[in-house]
Scaffold this motif. Structure first.
Motif, PDB file in Angstrom:
ATOM      1  N   GLY A   1     103.760 123.893 -31.054  1.00 51.98           N
ATOM      2  CA  GLY A   1     103.868 124.396 -32.422  1.00 51.98           C
ATOM      3  C   GLY A   1     103.125 125.715 -32.590  1.00 51.98           C
ATOM      4  O   GLY A   1     102.587 126.266 -31.641  1.00 51.98           O
ATOM      5  N   PRO A   2     103.091 126.216 -33.823  1.00 51.43           N
ATOM      6  CA  PRO A   2     102.540 127.554 -34.061  1.00 51.43           C
ATOM      7  C   PRO A   2     101.018 127.600 -33.900  1.00 51.43           C
ATOM      8  O   PRO A   2     100.319 126.639 -34.241  1.00 51.43           O
ATOM      9  CB  PRO A   2     102.937 127.849 -35.509  1.00 51.43           C
ATOM     10  CG  PRO A   2     103.122 126.510 -36.149  1.00 51.43           C
ATOM     11  CD  PRO A   2     103.574 125.582 -35.069  1.00 51.43           C
ATOM     12  N   THR A   3     100.545 128.694 -33.362  1.00 48.85           N
ATOM     13  CA  THR A   3      99.093 128.918 -33.296  1.00 48.85           C
ATOM     14  C   THR A   3      98.677 129.770 -34.489  1.00 48.85           C
ATOM     15  O   THR A   3      99.502 130.461 -35.099  1.00 48.85           O
ATOM     16  CB  THR A   3      98.691 129.634 -31.995  1.00 48.85           C
ATOM     17  OG1 THR A   3      99.434 130.849 -31.898  1.00 48.85           O
ATOM     18  CG2 THR A   3      98.942 128.780 -30.782  1.00 48.85           C
ATOM     19  N   ARG A   4      97.393 129.721 -34.801  1.00 47.88           N
ATOM     20  CA  ARG A   4      96.839 130.531 -35.888  1.00 47.88           C
ATOM     21  C   ARG A   4      95.641 131.299 -35.365  1.00 47.88           C
ATOM     22  O   ARG A   4      94.923 130.815 -34.483  1.00 47.88           O
ATOM     23  CB  ARG A   4      96.386 129.633 -37.055  1.00 47.88           C
ATOM     24  CG  ARG A   4      97.509 128.971 -37.798  1.00 47.88           C
ATOM     25  CD  ARG A   4      97.005 128.053 -38.921  1.00 47.88           C
ATOM     26  NE  ARG A   4      98.122 127.504 -39.680  1.00 47.88           N
ATOM     27  CZ  ARG A   4      98.669 128.097 -40.725  1.00 47.88           C
ATOM     28  NH1 ARG A   4      98.189 129.258 -41.159  1.00 47.88           N
ATOM     29  NH2 ARG A   4      99.687 127.562 -41.351  1.00 47.88           N
ATOM     30  N   ALA A   5      95.408 132.472 -35.909  1.00 50.90           N
ATOM     31  CA  ALA A   5      94.219 133.251 -35.558  1.00 50.90           C
ATOM     32  C   ALA A   5      93.916 134.211 -36.691  1.00 50.90           C
ATOM     33  O   ALA A   5      94.828 134.816 -37.267  1.00 50.90           O
ATOM     34  CB  ALA A   5      94.437 134.036 -34.260  1.00 50.90           C
ATOM     35  N   GLY A   6      92.640 134.329 -37.019  1.00 49.77           N
ATOM     36  CA  GLY A   6      92.274 135.266 -38.088  1.00 49.77           C
ATOM     37  C   GLY A   6      90.780 135.444 -38.191  1.00 49.77           C
ATOM     38  O   GLY A   6      90.006 134.724 -37.563  1.00 49.77           O
ATOM     39  N   PHE A   7      90.411 136.444 -38.997  1.00 54.35           N
ATOM     40  CA  PHE A   7      89.001 136.828 -39.146  1.00 54.35           C
ATOM     41  C   PHE A   7      88.440 136.323 -40.475  1.00 54.35           C
ATOM     42  O   PHE A   7      89.073 136.468 -41.519  1.00 54.35           O
ATOM     43  CB  PHE A   7      88.867 138.351 -39.095  1.00 54.35           C
ATOM     44  CG  PHE A   7      89.137 138.915 -37.723  1.00 54.35           C
ATOM     45  CD1 PHE A   7      88.107 139.091 -36.813  1.00 54.35           C
ATOM     46  CD2 PHE A   7      90.429 139.244 -37.335  1.00 54.35           C
ATOM     47  CE1 PHE A   7      88.349 139.602 -35.543  1.00 54.35           C
ATOM     48  CE2 PHE A   7      90.682 139.758 -36.066  1.00 54.35           C
ATOM     49  CZ  PHE A   7      89.638 139.936 -35.172  1.00 54.35           C
ATOM     50  N   VAL A   8      87.247 135.762 -40.403  1.00 52.41           N
ATOM     51  CA  VAL A   8      86.517 135.326 -41.597  1.00 52.41           C
ATOM     52  C   VAL A   8      85.224 136.138 -41.659  1.00 52.41           C
ATOM     53  O   VAL A   8      84.415 136.086 -40.728  1.00 52.41           O
ATOM     54  CB  VAL A   8      86.187 133.818 -41.536  1.00 52.41           C
ATOM     55  CG1 VAL A   8      85.304 133.419 -42.720  1.00 52.41           C
ATOM     56  CG2 VAL A   8      87.457 132.980 -41.500  1.00 52.41           C
TER      57      VAL A   8
END
Length: 306
Positions: A10-17
């Motif tokens: 399934g889809p992966t997620r990545a991001g900056f906090v």
């Protein structure tokens, strides 16, 4: 919770906090809890986080990259201005902005000013009240209502960064709310800071823990040499830079006892971090007015303010 060895279905997620807040709100302590390993220095001194340090947390199919910005305060000197500019720059580049407030201090003048400026940032924002173990619950709820009346926060979390209370809910929220997309770093990497810089940060922390009343926070540490040896150990030479001769004698201590203690504490922690034996050699040099040298700012990942 480490990621599975295989890439998830399934889809992966990545991001900056971006973690923002006043000095000593507990950002570095929280970052280390969120990532599950030490990537940011924690000392009694305010404004110890200089460059933006990215800590990386793997949560199932999500990679959350935390940006621990320098504490936001009223700048007096050029170095201060560079740190504050970097902090706001880090916030504007993130997917989610997390404002961390020390619940004991509440809405003091510093936090009021941060909230005013936060109103201009049109990103997903959440509020984190820290040190909740030191404040009564009814006061916490009143403080949360007061702050939420000032800015549009998607959600409010209450945590104790020191003992980890509430942190898992926070991590789950970030994992679900960073954008869909490919991972940006290898899944076993905890930080994007080079090891040489992380090792210098460890020594800088030990320096401040030992001398926090006596030494100005403008002192800095640089890793000058790093040699991997055939026996599996690493030989590291670092220089502690101070601005005056009087500070040099404080760092050395009587018969070199102070620098010996700093070196031992730093060596043990760097060795744990690298999972290999470390031979650490520390030197102290006076470098006057280094805070006006643009090259030093670049080395710390800061913009030189003109």
């Amino acid at each position: 919770m480490p990621a599975d060895a295989d890439a998830p279905d399934g889809p992966t997620r990545a991001g900056f906090v971006a973690l923002i807040g006043a000095p000593n709100a507990g950002k570095s302590t929280l970052l280390n809890q969120l990532v599950g390993t030490k990537v940011s220095i924690v000392t009694h001194k305010v404004q110890t986080t200089r460059a933006i340090i990215r800590g990386i947390s793997m949560q199932g199919a999500s990679q959350v990259i935390f940006v621990d910005t320098p504490g936001i305060f009223r700048p007096k000197r050029r170095l201060d201005r560079a740190m504050v500019d970097t902090a706001w720059g880090g916030a504007k580049d993130a997917d989610i902005v997390a404002l961390l407030i020390d619940a004991r201090k509440g809405l003091d003048e510093q936090n009021e000013k941060i909230l005013e400026k936060l109103a201009d940032i049109k990103l997903k924002k959440i509020l984190i009240l820290n040190k909740i173990d030191t404040v009564r619950r009814d006061s916490l709820l009143a403080l949360a209502q007061l702050i939420n009346a000032r800015a549009q926060f998607e959600q409010t979390f209450m945590v104790s960064a020191l003992n980890g209370d509430g942190v898992s809910d926070l991590v789950s929220y970030f994992a679900e709310n960073v954008p869909e997309g490919p991972w940006l770093y290898p899944e076993d990497q905890a930080s994007d800071l080079p090891l040489r810089m992380l090792a210098a940060e460890v020594t800088r922390e030990k320096l401040f823990l030992r001398l926090h009343e006596e030494l100005p926070y403008i002192s800095t540490v640089e890793t000058e040499s790093w040699q991997e040896r055939k026996d599996g150990s690493v030989r590291i030479e670092q220089t502690i830079f101070v601005e005056r001769d009087s500070q040099k004698s404080i760092v050395l201590g009587k018969r070199g006892q102070t620098i010996k203690a700093i070196s031992q504490a730093a060596r043990e922690e760097i060795s744990q971090m690298l999972e290999q034996p470390v031979h650490l050699f520390l030197f102290v040099k006076v470098r006057g007015n280094w805070a006006d040298d643009p090259e030093r700012y670049r080395e710390m990942g800061l913009e030189f303010p003109h």
